[in-house]
Structure formats: structure tokens, C-alpha cells
Design a protein around this motif. Structure first.
Motif, short mmCIF file in Angstrom:
data_model
loop_
_atom_site.label_atom_id
_atom_site.label_comp_id
_atom_site.label_asym_id
_atom_site.label_seq_id
_atom_site.Cartn_x
_atom_site.Cartn_y
_atom_site.Cartn_z
N SER A 65 45.49 45.51 51.31
CA SER A 65 45.20 47.10 51.52
C SER A 65 45.00 47.66 50.03
CB SER A 65 47.39 48.08 51.56
OG SER A 65 47.83 47.01 50.32
N ILE A 66 45.39 48.85 50.59
CA ILE A 66 44.45 49.72 48.91
C ILE A 66 45.93 49.26 47.61
CG2 ILE A 66 43.81 51.77 47.30
CD1 ILE A 66 41.93 50.65 49.06
N ARG A 67 46.35 49.77 48.20
CA ARG A 67 48.06 48.55 47.02
C ARG A 67 48.21 48.08 46.58
NH1 ARG A 67 53.63 49.01 49.95
NH2 ARG A 67 54.83 47.47 48.43
N MET A 68 47.68 46.32 47.31
CA MET A 68 47.87 45.50 46.62
C MET A 68 46.49 45.04 46.11
SD MET A 68 47.23 41.97 49.58
CE MET A 68 48.24 40.46 48.75
N LEU A 69 44.94 45.57 46.22
CA LEU A 69 44.52 45.42 45.17
C LEU A 69 44.15 45.87 44.00
CD1 LEU A 69 41.18 45.02 45.73
CD2 LEU A 69 40.55 46.79 45.91
N LEU A 70 45.13 47.16 44.00
CA LEU A 70 45.26 47.83 43.04
C LEU A 70 46.10 46.98 41.84
CD1 LEU A 70 45.04 51.58 43.60
CD2 LEU A 70 43.35 49.94 42.64
N GLY A 71 47.37 46.50 42.75
CA GLY A 71 48.13 45.87 42.11
C GLY A 71 47.27 44.41 41.39
N TYR A 72 46.40 44.02 42.42
CA TYR A 72 46.08 42.67 41.45
C TYR A 72 45.15 43.06 39.98
CZ TYR A 72 45.75 38.81 44.95
OH TYR A 72 46.38 38.46 46.11
N CYS A 73 44.30 44.50 39.79
CA CYS A 73 43.45 44.72 39.15
C CYS A 73 45.07 45.11 37.97
CB CYS A 73 43.46 46.17 39.86
SG CYS A 73 41.91 46.01 40.81
N GLU A 74 45.63 45.59 38.08
CA GLU A 74 46.63 46.25 36.88
C GLU A 74 47.60 44.47 36.21
OE1 GLU A 74 51.11 47.95 36.82
OE2 GLU A 74 49.77 48.42 38.56
N LYS A 75 47.36 43.83 37.22
CA LYS A 75 48.63 42.33 36.49
C LYS A 75 46.49 41.23 36.06
CE LYS A 75 51.64 39.61 36.26
NZ LYS A 75 52.02 39.50 35.35
N ILE A 76 46.19 41.55 36.49
CA ILE A 76 44.83 40.26 36.35
C ILE A 76 44.35 41.26 34.79
CG2 ILE A 76 42.79 39.45 36.35
CD1 ILE A 76 43.82 39.06 39.12
N GLY A 77 43.92 42.73 35.14
CA GLY A 77 43.67 43.45 34.08
C GLY A 77 41.70 43.68 34.23
N ILE A 78 41.24 44.29 35.19
CA ILE A 78 40.51 44.11 35.74
C ILE A 78 40.03 45.21 36.84
CG2 ILE A 78 38.99 41.41 35.50
CD1 ILE A 78 39.71 41.37 38.86
N THR A 79 39.34 45.75 37.61
CA THR A 79 38.85 47.17 38.70
C THR A 79 38.44 45.48 39.71
OG1 THR A 79 36.51 46.43 37.90
CG2 THR A 79 37.38 48.21 36.30
N PRO A 80 38.53 46.65 40.80
CA PRO A 80 38.16 46.76 42.34
C PRO A 80 36.84 46.00 42.19
CG PRO A 80 40.16 48.75 41.80
CD PRO A 80 39.39 48.14 40.55
N ASN A 81 36.20 46.89 41.33
CA ASN A 81 34.74 46.42 40.87
C ASN A 81 34.60 45.27 41.05
OD1 ASN A 81 33.36 49.13 42.82
ND2 ASN A 81 32.77 49.80 40.55
N ASP A 82 35.49 44.81 39.61
CA ASP A 82 35.11 42.86 39.47
C ASP A 82 35.82 42.58 40.90
OD1 ASP A 82 34.22 43.91 37.08
OD2 ASP A 82 36.74 44.39 36.86
N ILE A 83 36.66 42.51 41.49
CA ILE A 83 37.34 41.43 42.76
C ILE A 83 36.17 42.10 43.76
CG2 ILE A 83 38.75 41.32 44.07
CD1 ILE A 83 40.58 42.18 42.65
#
Length: 107
Positions: free
Chosen positions: A53-71
Motif C-alpha cells: 500500500s502507499i501507507r506501507m511504502l511511505l512507512g519504509y521511506c520514513e524509517k529508512i530515510g529515503i524517498t519512494p523514487n529511491d525505492i
């Protein structure tokens, strides 16, 4: 046929999420707090069994310190793929060192 395409996309996105998480040394259990999801659900997404989900993607980004584009591998830079891959696996300090070297080379 459409289900097969969706399944392949789930697997691809799951691998991207897992690679981003692992390359930054983050455990699935640590993402539970950032996403509000269970470890079982995170595992299922990373294996491609469930959709991210978008929520999950944003959670990864927040925790890792990167952007969705990076992933997802989107970049505004026009780098050769090998260089982009190397940069994706570097931590912030390593990236700053690369920037310093580039600045010195361009003087």
C-alpha cells in the motif's frame, strides 16, 4: 492473464522494498512501528504474496530515510545503471564522500 501480471508486479515491488530495507540494515520488525502493519504482512508483501500500500511504502521511506523514487528506482539524474545501483546501496556518509570527490573533480 491479468492476475499473472499483477502477481509479477507484486513480486517486483516486494523485492524492491526488501532490497531497500536490507541495504539500510532495517529489520522487518522495525518497520512494524513505522507502518503500523504486522511483521507477517510486511513479509507477505516482500515475497509478492500481498500488494504494497502507499501507507506501507511511505512507512519504509520514513524509517529508512529515503524517498519512494529511491525505492522504485526512479531518478531525475541521468546516471548509468551501475553507478545508480552503487549509490542506492550507500549510506548518507558514503554519498557525501562521493559528492566531495565530484566537487573536487569539477574544479
Amino acid at each position: 492473464m491479468a492476475n499473472r501480471i499483477i502477481d509479477e508486479e507484486n513480486v517486483k515491488i516486494g523485492r524492491l522494498l526488501q532490497n531497500a530495507r536490507e541495504s539500510h540494515g532495517v529489520l522487518q520488525s522495525e518497520l512494524c512501528e513505522a507502518t503500523g502493519l504486522t511483521k507477517n504482512h510486511i513479509s507477505a508483501v516482500e515475497r509478492g504474496v500481498s500488494k504494497a500500500s502507499i501507507r506501507m511504502l511511505l512507512g519504509y521511506c520514513e524509517k529508512i530515510g529515503i524517498t519512494p523514487n529511491d525505492i522504485l528506482g526512479y531518478s531525475e539524474l541521468n546516471l548509468i545503471p551501475e553507478l545508480q545501483e552503487m549509490i542506492n546501496h550507500m549510506d548518507i556518509e558514503q554519498q557525501k564522500c562521493i559528492m566531495d570527490m565530484i566537487e573536487l573533480m569539477s574544479k
